[in-house]
Design an enzyme around this catalytic site. Structure first.
Site, short mmCIF file in Angstrom:
data_model
loop_
_atom_site.label_atom_id
_atom_site.label_comp_id
_atom_site.label_asym_id
_atom_site.label_seq_id
_atom_site.Cartn_x
_atom_site.Cartn_y
_atom_site.Cartn_z
N CYS A 153 12.23 -32.80 -36.74
CA CYS A 153 11.42 -31.59 -36.87
C CYS A 153 10.15 -31.89 -37.67
O CYS A 153 10.12 -32.75 -38.53
CB CYS A 153 12.20 -30.53 -37.61
N ARG A 173 7.25 -38.12 -33.66
CA ARG A 173 8.56 -38.04 -34.30
C ARG A 173 9.63 -37.51 -33.35
O ARG A 173 10.81 -37.60 -33.66
CB ARG A 173 8.48 -37.12 -35.52
N TRP A 190 13.61 -30.29 -33.44
CA TRP A 190 14.53 -31.24 -32.81
C TRP A 190 15.89 -30.59 -33.02
O TRP A 190 16.40 -30.54 -34.14
CB TRP A 190 14.40 -32.58 -33.53
N GLY A 208 15.53 -29.68 -41.83
CA GLY A 208 16.74 -29.93 -42.61
C GLY A 208 17.90 -29.09 -42.10
O GLY A 208 17.81 -28.49 -41.03
N LYS A 245 20.11 -58.38 -28.18
CA LYS A 245 18.91 -58.14 -29.01
C LYS A 245 18.00 -59.37 -28.98
O LYS A 245 16.79 -59.25 -28.84
CB LYS A 245 19.29 -57.84 -30.47
N LYS A 247 11.77 -48.49 -22.43
CA LYS A 247 12.64 -47.79 -23.37
C LYS A 247 13.67 -46.96 -22.62
O LYS A 247 14.82 -46.86 -23.01
CB LYS A 247 11.79 -46.91 -24.28
C1 G6P Z 1 17.06 -49.78 -21.39
C2 G6P Z 1 16.68 -50.14 -22.81
C3 G6P Z 1 17.94 -50.53 -23.60
C4 G6P Z 1 18.95 -49.41 -23.53
C5 G6P Z 1 19.30 -49.05 -22.08
C6 G6P Z 1 20.14 -47.80 -21.99
O1 G6P Z 1 17.49 -50.92 -20.71
O2 G6P Z 1 15.77 -51.20 -22.82
O3 G6P Z 1 17.59 -50.75 -24.95
O4 G6P Z 1 20.11 -49.81 -24.21
O5 G6P Z 1 18.10 -48.80 -21.35
O6 G6P Z 1 19.36 -46.74 -22.47
P1 G6P Z 1 19.95 -45.35 -22.92
O7 G6P Z 1 18.74 -44.51 -23.21
O8 G6P Z 1 20.74 -44.82 -21.76
O9 G6P Z 1 20.82 -45.60 -24.10
#
Ligand code: G6P
Length: 610
Positions: free
Chosen positions: A2, A27, A76, A103, A487, A605
């Site tokens: 938020c 955010r 949020w 909060g 990772k 992402k």
């Molecule tokens: C993409 C991202 C990953 C993520 C996966 C699932 O491949 O690069 O980092 O783990 O999607 O994403 P989600 O939003 O469903 O957790």
């Protein structure tokens, strides 16, 4: 999370507040709202979705007042869905008080009941409306006093701004546990939860501390504690650029999000553990809790990091809740003609809530009659909307492409889910209490692990030119090995494989050559001795061993080349700590190799295509 922007001064507030909200967009939020004070009272408009939707709502109005005091909010969702009604500002039931709040008011149910008994009424499901009505209940012509009286009754956290329609020249703001900054201009004040919304107006700011509040008028401000003790505050100069503010001083979002994990886990747990009664409270699935407890089988479906968290979830649900569980790659599950019997629950795990494969798997399972649950971070996302019930992570927006804090949040939520089922089936209160106590310690323990970042960087730099790595773990740490390897691959483009440690001898051991880095997650636990054996197998082939081990384990130092330590916790919770050195290892390797950490090549992402 938020965001708050509020203004009192000589400028017209409408467009100023909208610009401020846009500065807070990074955010994350799911709805927004604005309140402008005028001679005719409050002008309040709210909208679900992007700030541009709110902007369009205002554009269509012919009579937006030219007020000089107002406040705006990005929400949020925590209590209640992201709807217009639940968006801020909230007013009291007389319409005399308006409030925006970040909060969580933890005792809002009890306060709501008290207020209902006094005849007050409510429109939304939010904790914030309860606070607005409480301030209204105490209001007798002095806003500051009414806010102070109300804040004495609440437990929880707040960063907030309040207006009273009878006091058009006053703005009251207060803080406890949720940041609030007052920007000091010439005959104007702009208040925000984040300096990003202030710096274009002024670099002169006052930082409110917890339990402090301020009364602002167009020409003055005074600060007190919430007990009305005067506090004198220094005006300070903000020295950050906008980008730096968004990054909070970190060079990359990924590092920021790794370091945010202690706080993110505390947020994820907040309100979900009733310490007095020793209970787990999962409001998002409460309506279906009987079916969940009676489930005969759980199928977890997810992709990427969320799939790894799902694997931890499988172990947790089987070990604690004793429900047969399997975890399926969503991309496979959707095409596999899956068998869904009576009593099957499909649990979709997704940070974004938008991943195409996970969504398709969920729909497939629903079509076949499964009850569906979601563990999702982004409030109001498609998966959150399409599941029958769910639990949000509440770890805040994750911006770095490589998922970090969402992974730990997913494990915390899975643990809470498994515990809440287990307690209703067979788990004793004593064992549940042990788990809850261990969970409570996790944020502090995470900090101890993160303190080793420099040491992890030094070790990583020695090996980051090696193109092949192995990550090995057993039991609850086997999924962590997979996550550690993922990772490293994602952001440093090093080839890495994660495996259950015992599988090494069935093939991958052939890869080990002198100097090859092999990361072992070798914490104390049921399979510790076996892992030591696996370490010897690597040493015998001149591999280099990097171990993640328990604090105080001196023996491991004599067998491993490098050791990172984690504090002791209950074995099922170890992944929350053991994954942290691996996140840092991947991060430091990527930086050392000059990779674009937050936006690695070829990755997105949120993968919304098949
Ligand atoms: C993409 C991202 C990953 C993520 C996966 C699932 O491949 O690069 O980092 O783990 O999607 O994403 P989600 O939003 O469903 O957790």
């Amino acid at each position: 999370m938020c965001g708050i922007v509020a203004y009192i001064g000589k400028k017209q507030v409408g467009s100023l507040l909208l610009e401020g909200l846009k500065r807070l967009e990074y955010r994350g939020y799911d709805s927004s709202g604005i309140c402008i004070g005028s001679a005719d009272g409050f002008f309040i408009r709210k909208a679900v979705g992007r700030i541009s939707v709110l902007e369009a709502v205002l554009d269509e109005e012919h009579s937006v007042p030219h007020g000089h005091v107002g406040m705006a909010h990005t929400r949020w969702a925590t209590h209640g869905a992201p709807t217009e009604c639940n968006a801020h500002p909230h007013t009291d039931d007389q319409g005399r008080i308006a409030l925006v709040h970040n909060g969580i008011i933890e005792n809002y149910t009890a306060i709501k009941q008290f207020l209902q008994e006094k005849g007050h009424t409510f429109n939304s499901q939010t904790d914030t409306e309860v606070l607005a009505v409480l301030i209204g209940h105490f209001y007798q012509g002095n806003l500051l006093k009414a806010v102070q009286a109300a804040l004495h009754e609440v437990r929880g956290t707040y960063g907030m701004a309040v207006m009273a329609s009878d006091e058009p020249d006053h703005l009251v703001v207060a803080r406890r546990g949720s940041p609030l900054i007052i920007g000091v201009g010439k005959d104007e004040y702009i208040v925000a939860s984040d300096a990003a919304a202030i710096v274009e107006h002024t670099t002169q700011v006052v930082y409110l501390n917890d339990n402090e509040m301020a009364l602002l008028t167009p020409k003055s401000f005074s600060t007190t504690t919430i007990d009305d003790v005067p506090v004198s505050k220094q005006i300070k100069e903000v020295e950050f650029s906008l980008q730096q503010i968004e990054l909070g001083g970190y060079p990359h979002f990924m590092l920021k999000e790794i370091f945010e994990q202690p706080e993110a886990m505390a947020n994820c747990l907040r309100g979900r553990v009733d310490k007095n009664e020793g209970r787990v409270v999962l409001g998002g699935i409460s309506q279906l809790s009987r079916d969940v407890v009676r489930a005969r089988r759980i199928i977890i479906t997810a992709c990427g990091t969320a799939w790894h968290a799902g694997l931890v979830g499988e172990f947790l649900l089987e070990e604690l809740a004793k429900i047969p569980t399997e975890v399926e790659y969503a991309s496979e599950f959707r095409y596999r003609n899956p068998i869904i019997e009576d009593g099957t629950i499909v649990l979709a795990i997704s940070q974004s809530g938008e991943t195409a494969d996970t969504l398709a798997a969920l729909r497939e399972a629903k079509d076949r009659g499964a009850m569906s649950l979601g563990i999702v971070n982004v409030v109001g996302s498609t998966i959150a909307r399409e599941t029958d019930a769910g639990i949000y992570l509440h770890v805040g927006p994750e911006i770095g492409v490589a998922s970090t804090k969402a992974f730990c949040g997913q494990i915390v939520v899975e643990t809470l889910l498994a515990l809440s089922i287990a307690r209703r089936k067979y788990m004793s209160q004593t064992v549940l209490d042990q788990f809850l106590a261990a969970l409570e310690k996790i944020p502090g323990q995470m900090r101890r692990v993160l303190d080793q970042s420099d040491q992890i960087r030094e070790v990583t730099t020695q090996y980051c030119h090696r193109e092949n790595w192995l990550f090995l773990g057993r039991g609850f740490n086997y999924p962590v090995a997979l996550e550690g390897a993922l990772k490293l691959k994602e952001i440093s483009y090093i080839h890495a494989e994660g495996l259950p440690a015992a599988e090494m001898k069935h093939g991958p051991i052939a890869l080990i050559n002198p100097g090859m880095p092999v990361v072992f997650i070798a914490t104390r636990g049921t399979q510790y001795e076996k892992l030591l054996g696996n370490i010897q197998e690597v040493k015998a082939r001149s591999g280099r061993v990097i171990a993640v081990a328990s604090e105080g384990d001196e023996h491991i130092r004599s067998v491993a080349d490098h050791v990172f330590t984690v504090p002791d916790t209950i074995e099922p919770l170890q992944p929350l700590l053991t994954v942290l050195p691996l996140q840092l290892l991947a991060y430091h390797a990527a930086v050392a190799r000059g990779c674009n950490v937050d936006k690695p090549r070829n990755l997105a992402k949120s993968v919304t295509v098949e």
